[in-house]
Scaffold this motif. Structure first.
Motif, mmCIF file in Angstrom:
data_model
loop_
_atom_site.group_PDB
_atom_site.id
_atom_site.type_symbol
_atom_site.label_atom_id
_atom_site.label_comp_id
_atom_site.label_asym_id
_atom_site.label_seq_id
_atom_site.Cartn_x
_atom_site.Cartn_y
_atom_site.Cartn_z
ATOM 1 N N LEU A 37 0.824 -1.216 0.000
ATOM 2 C CA LEU A 37 0.000 0.000 0.000
ATOM 3 C C LEU A 37 0.855 1.262 0.000
ATOM 4 O O LEU A 37 0.553 2.222 -0.707
ATOM 5 N N TYR A 41 0.589 3.580 -3.020
ATOM 6 C CA TYR A 41 0.000 4.903 -2.809
ATOM 7 C C TYR A 41 0.896 6.000 -3.381
ATOM 8 O O TYR A 41 0.433 6.896 -4.087
ATOM 9 N N SER A 45 0.030 8.356 -6.475
ATOM 10 C CA SER A 45 -0.003 9.816 -6.280
ATOM 11 C C SER A 45 0.873 10.521 -7.311
ATOM 12 O O SER A 45 0.466 11.517 -7.908
ATOM 13 N N SER A 165 -9.748 -2.329 3.133
ATOM 14 C CA SER A 165 -9.862 -0.928 3.558
ATOM 15 C C SER A 165 -10.963 -0.798 4.607
ATOM 16 O O SER A 165 -10.855 0.001 5.540
#
Length: 178
Positions: A37, A41, A45, A165
């Motif tokens: 993750l 992530y 991004s 999540s």
């Protein structure tokens, strides 16, 4: 950082994790998932910002890009709460700031209805989303297709990610009462 144990020697399996001190004997795979993750992530991004820059909007943050696409989703007006819920963002002020920034850039418009503000993408905002999509198709989708990954497995992975999540959200709520 990888755990340096050797599975051939009968010790713990080698794990690729960011924080070995957090690895639990009960669920070591969670640490591997968390590292995935973290790097996922940050890569995602970077991708969003650079894709939007290639589309002509270099001033937008990752959250701004997500908010813009969320407001544009299905061409329906959205409230701040709708965007926060969809993106699973608790800090409404962060999304509010993004909406103000997008409005100042004329990518979204704001309309007051009763006590609530409703947002929708402007023509310029829809064009920005379309340009992002074109860059995405060229730079990401074409590469994805050449990798030969099982698209059904990717869909199943997405479902598992949403489920996990939820687990992390529940754990976050539980941690607030400790």
């Amino acid at each position: 950082m990888a755990d340096a144990t050797d599975p051939a020697a009968g010790t713990k399996p080698r794990r690729i994790v960011s924080s070995a001190h957090l690895v639990s004997d009960k669920a070591a795979e969670l640490s591997e998932f968390e590292f995935g993750l973290i790097i996922g992530y940050h890569a995602f991004s970077r991708w969003m910002v650079r894709c939007m820059a290639a589309a002509g909007y270099p001033e937008l943050s990752p959250l701004d890009v997500l908010v813009l696409h969320s407001v544009n989703h299905r061409d329906r007006d959205k409230r701040l709460a709708d965007v926060c819920f969809t993106l699973n963002v608790e800090d409404t002020h962060l999304v509010s700031y993004s909406l103000k920034k997008l409005a100042a850039s004329e990518l979204v418009s704001r309309e007051k209805r009763g006590k609530e503000a409703w947002f929708k993408t402007t023509d310029k905002g829809r064009a920005a989303c379309d340009a992002y999509r074109q860059v995405r198709e060229e730079c990401l989708v074409e590469s994805f297709q050449t990798m030969g990954l099982d698209t059904k497995a990717i869909g199943e992975l997405a479902g598992k990610l949403r489920a996990l999540s939820g687990l992390y959200g529940q754990a976050a709520r539980a941690a607030t009462v400790l």
